[in-house]
Design a protein around this motif. Sequence first.
Motif, PDB file in Angstrom:
ATOM      1  N   GLN A 197       0.824  -1.204   0.000  1.00 32.44           N
ATOM      2  CA  GLN A 197       0.000   0.000   0.000  1.00 32.44           C
ATOM      3  C   GLN A 197       0.861   1.257   0.000  1.00 32.44           C
ATOM      4  O   GLN A 197       1.878   1.316   0.689  1.00 32.44           O
ATOM      5  N   LEU A 198       0.450   2.240  -0.796  1.00 31.63           N
ATOM      6  CA  LEU A 198       1.101   3.544  -0.835  1.00 31.63           C
ATOM      7  C   LEU A 198       0.020   4.610  -0.962  1.00 31.63           C
ATOM      8  O   LEU A 198      -0.907   4.463  -1.766  1.00 31.63           O
ATOM      9  N   GLY A 199       0.165   5.674  -0.198  1.00 31.37           N
ATOM     10  CA  GLY A 199      -0.802   6.768  -0.295  1.00 31.37           C
ATOM     11  C   GLY A 199      -2.231   6.358  -0.055  1.00 31.37           C
ATOM     12  O   GLY A 199      -3.168   7.005  -0.548  1.00 31.37           O
ATOM     13  N   GLY A 200      -2.424   5.278   0.714  1.00 30.51           N
ATOM     14  CA  GLY A 200      -3.778   4.813   0.999  1.00 30.51           C
ATOM     15  C   GLY A 200      -4.367   3.929  -0.078  1.00 30.51           C
ATOM     16  O   GLY A 200      -5.518   3.499   0.035  1.00 30.51           O
ATOM     17  N   PHE A 201      -3.605   3.634  -1.149  1.00 34.94           N
ATOM     18  CA  PHE A 201      -4.085   2.793  -2.244  1.00 34.94           C
ATOM     19  C   PHE A 201      -3.301   1.479  -2.287  1.00 34.94           C
ATOM     20  O   PHE A 201      -2.071   1.477  -2.151  1.00 34.94           O
ATOM     21  N   THR A 202      -4.008   0.379  -2.490  1.00 31.54           N
ATOM     22  CA  THR A 202      -3.347  -0.878  -2.809  1.00 31.54           C
ATOM     23  C   THR A 202      -3.013  -0.880  -4.297  1.00 31.54           C
ATOM     24  O   THR A 202      -3.451   0.003  -5.039  1.00 31.54           O
ATOM     25  N   VAL A 203      -2.236  -1.877  -4.729  1.00 35.18           N
ATOM     26  CA  VAL A 203      -1.884  -1.954  -6.154  1.00 35.18           C
ATOM     27  C   VAL A 203      -3.143  -2.094  -7.008  1.00 35.18           C
ATOM     28  O   VAL A 203      -3.281  -1.449  -8.055  1.00 35.18           O
ATOM     29  N   ALA A 204      -4.082  -2.933  -6.569  1.00 38.50           N
ATOM     30  CA  ALA A 204      -5.320  -3.143  -7.326  1.00 38.50           C
ATOM     31  C   ALA A 204      -6.139  -1.858  -7.381  1.00 38.50           C
ATOM     32  O   ALA A 204      -6.700  -1.506  -8.422  1.00 38.50           O
ATOM     33  N   GLN A 205      -6.205  -1.141  -6.257  1.00 35.82           N
ATOM     34  CA  GLN A 205      -6.946   0.118  -6.236  1.00 35.82           C
ATOM     35  C   GLN A 205      -6.296   1.164  -7.126  1.00 35.82           C
ATOM     36  O   GLN A 205      -6.985   1.929  -7.804  1.00 35.82           O
ATOM     37  N   MET A 206      -4.955   1.195  -7.128  1.00 34.89           N
ATOM     38  CA  MET A 206      -4.262   2.165  -7.970  1.00 34.89           C
ATOM     39  C   MET A 206      -4.481   1.871  -9.445  1.00 34.89           C
ATOM     40  O   MET A 206      -4.686   2.787 -10.252  1.00 34.89           O
ATOM     41  N   THR A 207      -4.451   0.600  -9.810  1.00 34.75           N
ATOM     42  CA  THR A 207      -4.708   0.224 -11.206  1.00 34.75           C
ATOM     43  C   THR A 207      -6.102   0.669 -11.623  1.00 34.75           C
ATOM     44  O   THR A 207      -6.299   1.235 -12.705  1.00 34.75           O
ATOM     45  N   THR A 208      -7.071   0.416 -10.757  1.00 38.33           N
ATOM     46  CA  THR A 208      -8.445   0.827 -11.045  1.00 38.33           C
ATOM     47  C   THR A 208      -8.564   2.343 -11.082  1.00 38.33           C
ATOM     48  O   THR A 208      -9.247   2.907 -11.947  1.00 38.33           O
ATOM     49  N   TYR A 209      -7.881   3.019 -10.147  1.00 37.99           N
ATOM     50  CA  TYR A 209      -7.926   4.480 -10.071  1.00 37.99           C
ATOM     51  C   TYR A 209      -7.421   5.112 -11.362  1.00 37.99           C
ATOM     52  O   TYR A 209      -8.048   6.020 -11.921  1.00 37.99           O
ATOM     53  N   VAL A 210      -6.269   4.644 -11.849  1.00 37.05           N
ATOM     54  CA  VAL A 210      -5.683   5.207 -13.074  1.00 37.05           C
ATOM     55  C   VAL A 210      -6.627   4.992 -14.260  1.00 37.05           C
ATOM     56  O   VAL A 210      -6.880   5.908 -15.056  1.00 37.05           O
ATOM     57  N   ALA A 211      -7.156   3.766 -14.373  1.00 40.21           N
ATOM     58  CA  ALA A 211      -8.033   3.456 -15.504  1.00 40.21           C
ATOM     59  C   ALA A 211      -9.304   4.294 -15.465  1.00 40.21           C
ATOM     60  O   ALA A 211      -9.690   4.912 -16.471  1.00 40.21           O
ATOM     61  N   VAL A 212      -9.939   4.349 -14.307  1.00 44.88           N
ATOM     62  CA  VAL A 212     -11.208   5.081 -14.179  1.00 44.88           C
ATOM     63  C   VAL A 212     -10.992   6.573 -14.352  1.00 44.88           C
ATOM     64  O   VAL A 212     -11.794   7.264 -15.004  1.00 44.88           O
ATOM     65  N   SER A 213      -9.904   7.108 -13.786  1.00 40.99           N
ATOM     66  CA  SER A 213      -9.649   8.548 -13.858  1.00 40.99           C
ATOM     67  C   SER A 213      -9.479   9.012 -15.292  1.00 40.99           C
ATOM     68  O   SER A 213     -10.053  10.028 -15.709  1.00 40.99           O
ATOM     69  N   TRP A 214      -8.686   8.282 -16.069  1.00 39.34           N
ATOM     70  CA  TRP A 214      -8.433   8.702 -17.446  1.00 39.34           C
ATOM     71  C   TRP A 214      -9.630   8.449 -18.348  1.00 39.34           C
ATOM     72  O   TRP A 214      -9.884   9.211 -19.286  1.00 39.34           O
ATOM     73  N   MET A 215     -10.405   7.405 -18.079  1.00 35.01           N
ATOM     74  CA  MET A 215     -11.608   7.185 -18.859  1.00 35.01           C
ATOM     75  C   MET A 215     -12.653   8.253 -18.533  1.00 35.01           C
ATOM     76  O   MET A 215     -13.353   8.748 -19.422  1.00 35.01           O
ATOM     77  N   ALA A 216     -12.753   8.630 -17.242  1.00 37.69           N
ATOM     78  CA  ALA A 216     -13.709   9.666 -16.846  1.00 37.69           C
ATOM     79  C   ALA A 216     -13.340  11.011 -17.455  1.00 37.69           C
ATOM     80  O   ALA A 216     -14.217  11.821 -17.774  1.00 37.69           O
ATOM     81  N   ARG A 217     -12.042  11.260 -17.618  1.00 36.46           N
ATOM     82  CA  ARG A 217     -11.594  12.520 -18.206  1.00 36.46           C
ATOM     83  C   ARG A 217     -12.170  12.703 -19.610  1.00 36.46           C
ATOM     84  O   ARG A 217     -12.433  13.829 -20.047  1.00 36.46           O
TER      85      ARG A 217
END
Length: 225
Positions: free
Chosen positions: A11-31
């Motif tokens: 975990q880094l910055g409150g995110f697990t690896v799986a959460q970070m992968t999802t975060y990056v994908a969702v953030s850029w798709m939402a953009r």
Amino acid sequence: MWQAIYGAQEQLGGFTVAQMTTYVAVSWMARAFYFNNLDREIANEIRDGSVAIQFIRPYSYLAVKMMQGFGEGLFRLLMFMVPGMIVVCLLFPVKLPTDPAVWLVYLVMLLLSFLINSQINILTGLFAFFVENNEGMMRMKRVMVDLFSGVVIPISFFPGWLASVMEWLPFQAITYLPSSVFTGRTPAGEALGVLGLQLFWFAALLVPIWWLWRLARRRLFVQGG
């Protein structure tokens, strides 16, 4: 890249690896949905003088621009965001929420992301009434939105003092807050509070837009047309 950054850490910055992968994908798709060029379109219409015609038409110029951006966003949502998420889910270990309530809250937050980003764009575009060229302002705004909204790096990865400053700015309401709810970093019990923060910024940004538009209607400097 993020897997290399995490290394053996779970975990880094409150995110697990799986959460970070999802975060990056969702953030850029939402953009793809909330991004628009309303600032540039408004600035161009002010510079060439065509905005003067809008003043005499029986509708709200800013409301029309907002709906124009919304139509463009819906097109990219259906033609890019949804297909893009399907492809990303097939290529990377993206973990989608299983609770329908999370999806419902996220969709509402995504709509507010569009509204808040569009409000910032409208504010930037309206400055063309008062300066001869706001190109530099528009470029600076785009960098600030991408960086401080968390679409490039989650705000929780920023230095403590900078992350504290970001809590007092509307940029986090565009990407970081909705994506944190979607990935599960923000617990479901806190989702309504986060949604309330987005609603606050949406309402707060209406004030400078109204004030700037009122001033702008009394001053039109046409550089051509």
